[in-house]
Design an enzyme around this catalytic site. Sequence first.
Site, PDB file in Angstrom:
ATOM      1  N   GLY A  57      25.580 -31.914  28.212  1.00 30.91           N
ATOM      2  CA  GLY A  57      24.909 -32.839  29.124  1.00 30.91           C
ATOM      3  C   GLY A  57      23.792 -32.129  29.846  1.00 30.91           C
ATOM      4  N   CYS A  84      29.186 -26.703  25.387  1.00 31.36           N
ATOM      5  CA  CYS A  84      28.024 -26.488  26.269  1.00 31.36           C
ATOM      6  C   CYS A  84      28.359 -26.906  27.712  1.00 31.36           C
ATOM      7  CB  CYS A  84      26.804 -27.211  25.711  1.00 31.36           C
ATOM      8  SG  CYS A  84      25.275 -26.584  26.412  1.00 31.36           S
ATOM      9  N   TYR A  85      27.786 -27.979  28.225  1.00 28.63           N
ATOM     10  CA  TYR A  85      28.129 -28.402  29.592  1.00 28.63           C
ATOM     11  C   TYR A  85      29.640 -28.612  29.721  1.00 28.63           C
ATOM     12  CZ  TYR A  85      28.178 -30.722  34.062  1.00 28.63           C
ATOM     13  OH  TYR A  85      28.450 -31.029  35.362  1.00 28.63           O
ATOM     14  N   HIS A 174      26.106 -25.615  20.345  1.00 26.53           N
ATOM     15  CA  HIS A 174      26.391 -26.967  19.851  1.00 26.53           C
ATOM     16  C   HIS A 174      26.857 -26.921  18.386  1.00 26.53           C
ATOM     17  CE1 HIS A 174      24.877 -29.435  23.188  1.00 26.53           C
ATOM     18  NE2 HIS A 174      24.164 -28.357  23.451  1.00 26.53           N
ATOM     19  N   GLU A 176      27.863 -29.429  16.682  1.00 30.57           N
ATOM     20  CA  GLU A 176      27.642 -30.715  16.023  1.00 30.57           C
ATOM     21  C   GLU A 176      26.290 -30.846  15.332  1.00 30.57           C
ATOM     22  OE1 GLU A 176      27.736 -29.983  19.195  1.00 30.57           O
ATOM     23  OE2 GLU A 176      26.685 -31.382  20.497  1.00 30.57           O
ATOM     24  N   SER A 228      20.832 -61.120   6.043  1.00 28.58           N
ATOM     25  CA  SER A 228      19.411 -60.794   6.190  1.00 28.58           C
ATOM     26  C   SER A 228      18.868 -60.038   4.993  1.00 28.58           C
ATOM     27  CB  SER A 228      19.236 -59.924   7.426  1.00 28.58           C
ATOM     28  OG  SER A 228      19.838 -58.666   7.191  1.00 28.58           O
ATOM     29  N   GLY A 229      19.749 -59.563   4.122  1.00 29.14           N
ATOM     30  CA  GLY A 229      19.290 -58.685   3.052  1.00 29.14           C
ATOM     31  C   GLY A 229      19.564 -57.227   3.404  1.00 29.14           C
ATOM     32  N   GLY A 230      19.854 -56.951   4.671  1.00 31.19           N
ATOM     33  CA  GLY A 230      20.132 -55.577   5.097  1.00 31.19           C
ATOM     34  C   GLY A 230      21.589 -55.174   4.862  1.00 31.19           C
ATOM     35  N   VAL A 231      21.847 -53.884   5.032  1.00 34.33           N
ATOM     36  CA  VAL A 231      23.181 -53.338   4.755  1.00 34.33           C
ATOM     37  C   VAL A 231      24.245 -53.919   5.694  1.00 34.33           C
ATOM     38  CG1 VAL A 231      24.504 -51.183   4.550  1.00 34.33           C
ATOM     39  CG2 VAL A 231      22.034 -51.141   4.299  1.00 34.33           C
ATOM     40  N   ASP A 232      23.931 -53.990   6.998  1.00 31.59           N
ATOM     41  CA  ASP A 232      24.971 -54.338   7.972  1.00 31.59           C
ATOM     42  C   ASP A 232      25.497 -55.753   7.770  1.00 31.59           C
ATOM     43  OD1 ASP A 232      24.148 -51.908   8.845  1.00 31.59           O
ATOM     44  OD2 ASP A 232      23.035 -52.668  10.565  1.00 31.59           O
ATOM     45  N   SER A 233      24.586 -56.710   7.588  1.00 35.66           N
ATOM     46  CA  SER A 233      25.066 -58.083   7.409  1.00 35.66           C
ATOM     47  C   SER A 233      25.745 -58.235   6.049  1.00 35.66           C
ATOM     48  CB  SER A 233      23.939 -59.096   7.597  1.00 35.66           C
ATOM     49  OG  SER A 233      22.978 -58.994   6.592  1.00 35.66           O
ATOM     50  N   LYS A 374      26.345 -45.918  10.872  1.00 38.37           N
ATOM     51  CA  LYS A 374      25.649 -46.423   9.683  1.00 38.37           C
ATOM     52  C   LYS A 374      26.175 -45.811   8.377  1.00 38.37           C
ATOM     53  CE  LYS A 374      21.965 -48.886   8.443  1.00 38.37           C
ATOM     54  NZ  LYS A 374      21.604 -50.184   9.038  1.00 38.37           N
TER      55      LYS A 374
END
Length: 519
Positions: A57, A84-85, A174, A176, A228-233, A374
Amino acid sequence: MAEHQPVLIVDFGSQVTQLIARRVREAGVYCEIWPFPRVTAESLAAFGPHGIILSGGPASVTVEDAPRAPGAVFEQGVPVLGICYGQQTMVHQMGGRVALAEEHEYGRAGLTVRDSCALFDRVWTPGDTAQVWMSHGDRVEALPEGFRVVADSPNAPYAVVADDERRFYGLQFHPEVAHTPDGGKLLRNFVLTVCGCRGDWTMAAFRQESIRAIREQVGDGTVLLGLSGGVDSAVTAALVHEAVGERLTCVFVDHGLLREGEGEEVVRVFRDRFNVRLVHRDASYLFLGRLSGVDDPEEKRRIIGNTFIEVFEAEAEKAGGADFLAQGTLYPDVIESVSFTGGPSVTIKSHHNVGGLPERMNMALVEPLKELFKDEVRALGRELGLPETMVDRHPFPGPGLAIRLPGQAVTAEKVAMLRRADAIYLEEIRNAGLYDSIWQAFAVLLPVKTVGVMGDARTHDHALALRAVTSTDGMTADFYPFDAAFLGRVANRIVNEVPGINRVTYDCTSKPPGTIEWE
Ligand code: XMP
């Protein structure tokens, strides 16, 4: 999620907290990110974490009112890892000493391993040196009782500390981020070896549990979903369909501003292959009509957003309405972030989404992806049998090709030209095996006409810009360094195959100061 032995990440406002969660989940362990004020003895008891990670942080532990880890964190009898923090506040709260370092340390640092430690299991042994990524102004100067140093760096004498008895660990660097090459393995050791999590949180398990949860929520009700044509929908549709079958109706409002072949693929996959009840409304004339003569980007977004809602509502009504609205909301959209800067942020672009729909339509929400990142959504899409072209597709803005015609009004001719050029560019990227190394690649048709020569004739046609960026979240981005031969090949094909374009340029701006889209 209790059956999956979750881990809790307590957020102190680091820019990279989400990366901790992704590394933990890569180890097959479910985790959530909570802002530190949300952590109490009660909320911890309800969540039942098998381990707790304290994030980095921007604050300094040396300041009086700096954020602290709620005491309950250290009283659960579960392992705690401070990063870290997180390390500094843990050391401070346990009775050690943290001070402002004389030299701030940002960037790569060389770590020397001094002793063995459960975190290093099968990664490092005493005497090893390793590259890590530091970003700190404070540093630990004296350890609390029970702690020992197991690794150091030139500027951080307490770079890794451990209290094996209580299973409390602290990292000054870090783990990550990608610049700490072994960092993922250290986090894996923490959650699997130290916390003893089984690592059984897989997409196959998620699919089954999610289907059960959707059935429970929806009961005998009906569900509506905007494709919508996108991955999520697409992934949401496949999942909800598996859960409720015919009681799901998908509405695909085609605004005529999609990439080449995208609309056809939605119909082929969902109606023909998955047998989903699909309403396909080609509303391109309506959208083009309303966009006529509009060249302001925010005005384009507003018109497209409003028209989308209007058409969607009308189609939903025709389909008989529904009790629930399913949406592909992802985890990054729901994480409450801790802000230390305060104040409103400036709107750079109003990103169109259909967030206003549920209230307007008075429907309850089904959001089965709201715990996923994602890359996990993509994995789930594969698990559900969606085609690779749909699952690995680059992100695409809601207003589509309309905002890739900067400074000019949208016309059917320009959209057709842009769409063809974009398809050639993407085809060459796929052929070169580069598609997955790029976050987003697309063409932008410029409102500039330039002079060229084809055969013996003079041409006076549009210039086109190509854009390709690498990014992890779209917030910052770097241009992709194609080689000259590749760019030459794409330019040559576009100028030869797309009438109306006689010049191609490459955009080599990063974000910031640029943005990914041109408008
Ligand atoms: P910018 O251009 O802001 O884009 O650097 C960051 C990411 O957001 C996408 N983008 C949009 N997505 N509606 C959307 O749904 C929009 O109006 C919009 N504008 C930009 C962009 O494609 C990139 O992935």
